[in-house]
Design an enzyme around this catalytic site. Sequence first.
Site, short mmCIF file in Angstrom:
data_model
loop_
_atom_site.label_atom_id
_atom_site.label_comp_id
_atom_site.label_asym_id
_atom_site.label_seq_id
_atom_site.Cartn_x
_atom_site.Cartn_y
_atom_site.Cartn_z
N CYS A 51 0.82 -1.21 0.00
CA CYS A 51 0.00 0.00 0.00
C CYS A 51 0.85 1.26 0.00
O CYS A 51 0.34 2.35 -0.29
CB CYS A 51 -0.94 -0.02 1.21
SG CYS A 51 -2.49 -0.85 0.85
N ASP B 250 -16.18 4.21 0.89
CA ASP B 250 -15.93 2.78 1.05
C ASP B 250 -15.20 2.25 -0.18
O ASP B 250 -15.32 2.80 -1.28
CB ASP B 250 -17.25 2.03 1.24
CG ASP B 250 -17.78 2.15 2.66
OD1 ASP B 250 -17.19 1.51 3.55
OD2 ASP B 250 -18.76 2.89 2.87
N ASP B 251 -14.49 1.15 0.01
CA ASP B 251 -13.68 0.60 -1.07
C ASP B 251 -14.40 -0.48 -1.85
O ASP B 251 -13.78 -1.17 -2.66
CB ASP B 251 -12.37 0.03 -0.49
CG ASP B 251 -11.47 1.13 0.05
OD1 ASP B 251 -11.51 2.24 -0.49
OD2 ASP B 251 -10.74 0.87 1.02
N ASP C 285 -8.48 -5.03 -5.67
CA ASP C 285 -7.26 -4.47 -5.08
C ASP C 285 -6.07 -5.22 -5.66
O ASP C 285 -6.17 -6.38 -6.04
CB ASP C 285 -7.27 -4.61 -3.56
CG ASP C 285 -6.60 -3.41 -2.89
OD1 ASP C 285 -5.61 -2.91 -3.45
OD2 ASP C 285 -7.07 -2.98 -1.82
N GLY D 138 -8.88 -15.45 -14.18
CA GLY D 138 -7.90 -14.41 -13.95
C GLY D 138 -7.23 -13.96 -15.23
O GLY D 138 -7.59 -14.38 -16.34
N SER E 133 -3.12 -12.70 -16.67
CA SER E 133 -1.70 -12.57 -16.34
C SER E 133 -0.95 -11.89 -17.48
O SER E 133 -1.36 -11.96 -18.64
CB SER E 133 -1.08 -13.95 -16.07
OG SER E 133 -1.14 -14.76 -17.23
N ASP F 115 -11.36 -1.43 6.74
CA ASP F 115 -10.05 -2.05 6.94
C ASP F 115 -8.99 -0.97 6.77
O ASP F 115 -9.09 -0.10 5.92
CB ASP F 115 -9.83 -3.22 5.98
CG ASP F 115 -9.87 -2.84 4.52
OD1 ASP F 115 -10.60 -1.90 4.17
OD2 ASP F 115 -9.19 -3.50 3.71
#
Length: 720
Positions: free
Chosen positions: A401, A431-432, A448, A521, A523, A606
Site C-alpha cells: 500500500c 468505502d472501497d 485491489d 484471472g 496474467s 479495513d
Amino acid sequence: MQGRPPVPLTRDLVLVGGGHAHALVLRMWGMDPLPGTRVTVINPGPTAPYSGMLPGFVAGHYRRDDLDIDLVRLARFAGARVVLGQCEGIDPAARLIHVPGRPPIGYDLCSVNVGITSTMPALPGFAEHAVPAKPLGPFASRWSAYLAAEGPARVAVIGGGVAGAELILAMAHALKARGRPAELVLVERARALSALGRAAAGPLRAALAAHGVTIREGVEIAAIGPDGLRLADGTRIAADFITGAAGARPYDWIADTGLRLHDGFIAVDEYLQSSDPAIFAAGDCAHLSAAPRPKAGVYAVREAPVLLANLRTRLSETGPLRRYRPQKDYLKLISLGGQSALGEKWGLPFSGPAIWRWKNRIDQRFMDRFRALPAMAPPAPPALRTAGAEELPQKPMCGGCGAKVGRGALRAALAGLPGGLRRDVTPLPGDDAALLHIGGQRQVLTTDHLRAFTEDPVTMTRIAAVHALGDIWAMGATPQAATVTLILPRMSPALQRRSLSEIMTAADAVLRAAGAEIAGGHSSMGEEMTIGFTLTGLLNRAPITLAGGRPGDALVLTKPIGTGVLMAAEMQGAARGAWIAAAFDRMTKPQGDAAQVLANAHAMTDVTGFGLAGHLLNICEASGLAATLELTAVPLLEGALELSRAGHRSTLYDDNKALLPDLPDDPLSALLFDPQTAGGLLAAIPAAEAAETVAALQRAGYAAARIGALSAGPPGIHLT
C-alpha cells in the site's frame, strides 16, 4: 535512447539452509549477481546462528542477537527471496523441495547447507526431558530461563567432545556469575576429548576440573527422566537441565533424497557436487568423499568461494568446475568458560586470555561481514532531466500500500465521474467496495492489487489475498468469488509455470478458507511482480459502512500498525529480519473470524493505504462525528516505533499526513499516517460491548485493542 532491459529470469537456484557457507555465498552474490538467476534461500527462521560464538553466549559474554546472521536482510542485499520454513525433503527426480505449509519449490540447481542436529531420538526420554544444543533458538530460550532461576543447579551435558566441553564450561561460568552453586556432569560413552591431541586434552581436562565439572566417560545412558539420567549399570545422575552435544547427526529427511550418503551425510566430490549433478552440499551436512574431514565450521567458511564459483559455472554453463582442497588441520580455539581460551593446531596447545581475545577478534570479524553489508552504489541519475523531476522523492518507491496514490488524488478523480447510470449499483462514498442488487440478493464488489515488497510469491500472494478480502469482511459480507490479476517479471516459460503454480496454489488456499472460489484471472509480464484480486461477497443484511458511527461508540482495532515503515526500512536494509518475519505473520492472518466477532459494528473499515488516521477520518466524515484516539493504546508491530524514531517513512507518508496537518508528527504519532498492507479492521461498536469484544478477538488470536471513541462534533481526530 532506452536503457537496456533487465535479463529475463531463466534459472532457479535454491539454497537449502542458512549455514555459514550459504551466508557467505549470498553476500558474495549480492556484490556480483549472475543476471538471469532467481535465488531462493530456505531456512527455518529469519536468522542463522554463528555456532562459534555459542559458548560465549551461554557464558554471558555475548547477547543473543550477537550470534545471529540476519538472513532476511542478507537476502535483500543479494536480491534473493527467503522462504521461512524447515525443509522436509528434496525430490531430485522432480527437482522439487518440500517445505511444510506451502507449495513445493522447484529448482534447476540446488545447494544444501543445513548443518547438523544434536537431537537424540533413540535415547528414551530425551525429547521429553532434554534440549539439544542445536538448533540454537530453542536451546537459547531454555538456557536463559534456567539461568535466571534461583537455587542450586544440576546440569548434565551429553557428549564429551570439544563442543560438549566448551558448553559445560560456559554453563559453569554463567552459573557461578549468578551465584548459583552447581553440580555439573559431562557424560561420554567412549573417551572424552578424543579428538584432541594428548597435549591439548590435558589442559582442557584441568579446566573442567577447576570449574567443578565431573567427567563420566565410558558409560552408556539407558534413559532420561525428569530428575536426571539413568545409566545402563543402574547408576543415576541427578540433573534438572540436560542438553545434548554428542557429535554430528544428519537430519532425517536427507536419507530419503536418494543421494549417495556416507553415515547419513550427503557424499560430495572434490567439486562439492553430490551424486546428482544438480545438487551441491557444503558444511557439516556434507561428507567430503575425496578428503574426509571432521565436522567443523572452518571448512564451511573455506568452501564458500568454491561453492559459489561452481554454482555460477553450472548456471551459466561455462568453464570447468573448481576443486575444493581442504587444509589437513585447522586452528582450534576452545572457550574455557571465562574470557580465556585454549588453542591447538598440529597437536600443540596454547592458552590464556590473549587466546580468547584472538578468538573473539576472529569471530567478530566473521560476523562483521554480515552486520555491515557493503553499500552498492545506485545508478547515477541522468545529467539532463525535465524541470521539476529533481523535486520528487528520489528514494526507492515502497511496495504494497505504500506504492498507492494518495487519497486526495484518488477522490478528485472519482468525483468527476457522472454516475447514476444503473439503479442496481449503489455507490458507497468513501468505502472501497460497491453494493450491487441482483434480484433480492445484495452483493459486494471490490478489487485491489499490490506491488510486491517480498521476492517470495507465496508470501506475497497470501498477503495480497488477505488484503483484498479486507474490503469484503469490513462490510459484513461473506466472500464469494475471485478473479486473479498477475504481473510477473520477465522470465522463461519454465519459471512462469513454477511461479504461477506457487501463486495460484497459495491464492486458492487463502480464498477457499475464506469461502470464496477462484473463477479465473489474467496474467501478463512486466518489470516487477504485482498481484491483485477482484472479489465479490454476499450480504444477507444491510452492509456495514463508514457512515454508521454513533456518538459514544468505542473504536476497536484488530491488528497492530507499522507495516509501511517496516517495509520501507527493509528495502534499505535497516530492519531486522525477525521484525519482517513477524510483520508477514500478521499480514497473512485472515480476518474472517474477526469480522464475525464484529458483525454488529455500527461502522467498519479495513486499515490500508491511508493509514489508521486516514481511514478513521473516513469514518468521521461519513458519520459526521469527531474521534478521540488514545495514542498509547494503539498496538504496534515490533520494530515499528524504533524505525520511526530513526526517521524511516513510507513513500505515501507525506500524502497521508497532509490529510490531518494539525496532528503532531513525532515518531509515535507518525505511525498513524503509515500506510498499512493487509491491515486490521477498524470498527465503531457500542461502548458497553467493547471489553467483551476485545477479549473475544484476543481469544481468536488477534492483537486487538480499544483505541478510542467517537463523539459529537465536526469531523476530525484528537489525540490523548
